[in-house]
Scaffold this motif. Structure first.
Motif, PDB file in Angstrom:
ATOM      1  N   TYR A  87      39.015  45.702  -1.815  1.00  0.00           N
ATOM      2  CA  TYR A  87      40.248  44.959  -1.549  1.00  0.00           C
ATOM      3  C   TYR A  87      39.866  43.683  -0.801  1.00  0.00           C
ATOM      4  N   ALA A  88      40.692  42.652  -0.915  1.00  0.00           N
ATOM      5  CA  ALA A  88      40.515  41.473  -0.065  1.00  0.00           C
ATOM      6  C   ALA A  88      40.937  41.832   1.354  1.00  0.00           C
ATOM      7  N   ILE A  89      40.064  41.566   2.338  1.00  0.00           N
ATOM      8  CA  ILE A  89      40.410  41.883   3.739  1.00  0.00           C
ATOM      9  C   ILE A  89      40.968  40.675   4.469  1.00  0.00           C
ATOM     10  N   ALA A  90      40.967  39.513   3.815  1.00  0.00           N
ATOM     11  CA  ALA A  90      41.591  38.297   4.357  1.00  0.00           C
ATOM     12  C   ALA A  90      41.102  37.991   5.772  1.00  0.00           C
ATOM     13  N   SER A  91      42.019  37.859   6.728  1.00  0.00           N
ATOM     14  CA  SER A  91      41.649  37.382   8.070  1.00  0.00           C
ATOM     15  C   SER A  91      40.797  38.361   8.863  1.00  0.00           C
ATOM     16  N   ASN A  92      40.615  39.572   8.389  1.00  0.00           N
ATOM     17  CA  ASN A  92      39.631  40.439   9.022  1.00  0.00           C
ATOM     18  C   ASN A  92      38.222  39.890   8.836  1.00  0.00           C
TER      19      ASN A  92
END
Length: 398
Positions: A87-92
Motif C-alpha cells: 500500500y502507499a504509506i504516504a506521509s509515513n
C-alpha cells in the motif's frame, strides 16, 4: 502468624513470597493478549466501515506477533490482502526522510542547524530574512510559518521537478510568524529531499534504498511505481463517492517521495517500527546514534492540549519531532504518524517503553485506521497494566 510474632525477617520472607506470587500472575497477564479476539474485531471493523481492504501488523518486544489482511485488493475482485500486500504509506515516509538527514549529520555532511540556502541557494520563501534563517531542522518540524498544506497545489499531480517546485514557493503567503506555530508543510519535505540529493549526489529514492530499506530488510518496499507490477501483491486505491468505493489508479509521487513516496507492507513496516524502537540499531550495526534518536524524537513544535477537560488517552502533551508526532498515551511516550494518499490511508503508532507498535494500511478513504490502532494498543497495554502498577514502587523496601 499472629501480628505480634512477625519480626523483620518474617516480613522480608512474606513480602518476597508475595512478590514472587504476584510476578507469576503478572507474567501470565502480560502475555495474555487474545489475538483471535483482535482478529475478530479487525475483521468486523473492516466490514462495518466498508473499507475495500486493510492489513494490520503488530510488533511486540522485537517481533512481529500479528500480521493479517482483510477484505479485498480491489472491489468486486476476489484477491485478498495479507501481511505482504503493498500500500502507499504516504506521509509515513517523512520519518524516513528525517532518518536519512540524521545519517548525513552523523557523517559530517551537514548539520541540523545549517541554513537551507547553504545547499539550495535558490531557496526563497515569503520574507528574505526568514529565507536566510530557515535551517534543516526547521524543514522537518513544520515551523517555517506556512499554513497546513500550503503550496500543495504546486506539486500535486504536476510534472515539475523538485527544484522547479521549490523555486515557486516564494509566492506562498505565511499563516503565522516564523517558528511561532504549526503548519504541516509537504513542500518543506520536498525541500529536505532536494537537500539530501544535493549533499549525496543521489536521489532520495536511491538513498532510502541504500541507507534504510536494504539494511533493515524491507525487501518488499518500493518508492517507484515502475517497480509495482513486478512486485505484485499490491492493493488498488479507491475513491469514496456517493457512498461507494471506486477503484482509481496509483498516482506517481516518486519526484516528491521525500514527503510521502514509499509503498510498503505491514510486515516491512513492522521491521521499520522494530528498528526505531531499537533506536536505530540493526544487529551489530548502529545506523542511528543516540544523539540522532534523541533529536528526532525531541518535540520541536507543539500542539495545544485542552487541560480543562478530560481526554480519551490521559494526554498531557502533544507535538511534532522530526518526521514523527509525539504525545503521551496513558502516561507513556507515543510516537506516531498518519498518511493520506489518493485512495489510501495509513497509520503507524509506537509505544517505545513497551516495545509495542501497530501499523494499519488501507486502500480506501473511509478508513478505520485509528479505531483499529487504539483497540490493539489498549489490548496489549491492558495486559500489562497490573505489572506497571506493581513494578512502579508498590514494594520499594524489598
Amino acid at each position: 502468624l499472629p501480628l505480634k510474632t512477625i519480626n523483620y525477617k518474617h516480613m522480608k520472607y512474606l513480602f518476597s513470597f508475595m512478590l514472587l506470587f504476584f510476578s507469576g500472575i503478572i507474567i501470565a497477564q502480560e502475555t495474555k493478549v487474545n489475538l483471535e479476539k483482535l482478529d475478530t474485531y479487525f475483521e468486523k471493523t473492516a466490514k462495518d466501515w466498508g473499507i475495500p481492504g486493510m492489513s494490520v501488523g503488530i510488533v511486540k518486544d522485537g517481533e512481529i506477533v500479528f500480521s493479517k489482511g482483510y477484505g479485498v485488493l480491489e472491489i468486486n475482485k476476489p484477491e485478498k490482502p495479507d501481511g505482504n500486500t503493498l500500500y502507499a504509506i504516504a506521509s509515513n515516509s517523512k520519518a524516513f526522510t528525517s532518518a536519512m538527514i540524521a545519517m548525513l549529520v552523523q557523517e559530517g555532511k551537514l548539520n541540523w542547524d545549517d541554513k537551507v540556502q547553504k545547499y539550495l541557494p535558490y531557496f526563497e520563501l515569503y520574507n528574505p530574512f526568514v529565507s536566510s534563517e530557515i535551517t534543516i531542522k526547521d524543514l522537518l518540524c513544520h515551523r517555517v510559518g506556512l499554513g497546513t498544506f500550503s503550496g500543495d497545489v504546486i506539486w500535486y499531480k504536476s510534472d515539475l521537478t523538485s527544484e522547479e517546485i521549490i523555486k515557486r514557493l516564494k509566492g506562498i503567503e505565511p499563516n503565522f510568524n516564523f517558528r511561532d506555530g504549526f503548519g504541516y508543510s509537504n513542500v518543506m519535505y520536498i525541500t529536505a529531499g532536494e537537500v539530501i540529493k544535493t549533499v549525496t549526489g543521489k536521489t532520495w529514492g536511491e538513498n532510502v534504498q541504500e541507507r534504510i530499506l536494504d539494511p533493515v530488510g524491507m525487501n518488499g518496499t518500493i518508492y517507484s511505481l515502475k517497480k509495482l507490477e513486478k512486485k505484485g501483491n499490491f492493493a488498488t486505491p479507491h475513491a469514496f463517492e456517493e457512498e461507494k468505493n471506486i477503484p482509481i489508479p496509483f498516482v506517481d509521487w516518486e519526484e516528491v517521495a521525500a514527503l510521502g513516496g514509499i509503498i510498503s507492507s505491514v510486515n516491512d513496516m513492522g521491521k521499520w517500527m522494530i528498528f526505531n524502537m531499537d533506536h536505530g540499531i540493526i544487529g551489530k550495526d548502529t545506523l542511528l546514534t543516540s544523539a540522532s534518536r534523541n533529536t528526532i524524537w525531541k518535540m520541536h513544535n507543539t500542539y495545544t492540549v485542552d487541560h480543562t477537560k478530560p481526554n480519551d488517552f490521559n494526554t498531557h502533551f502533544r507535538g511534532y519531532g522530526l518526521g514523527w508526532g509525539l504525545a503521551d498515551y496513558y502516561g507513556k511516550l507515543r510516537v506516531s504518524h498518519g498518511g493520506g494518499y489518493d485512495g489510501m490511508i495509513s497509520a503507524v503508532n509506537m509505544i517505545p517503553d513497551e516495545k509495542l507498535g501497530v501499523v494499519v494500511l488501507t486502500n480506501g478513504m473511509k478508513a478505520p485506521t485509528m479505531a483499529v490502532t487504539y483497540y490493539a494498543l489498549n489490548a496489549f497495554l491492558g495486559a500489562c497494566r497490573t505489572f506497571l502498577i506493581l513494578n512502579s514502587g508498590a514494594f520499594p523496601f524489598l
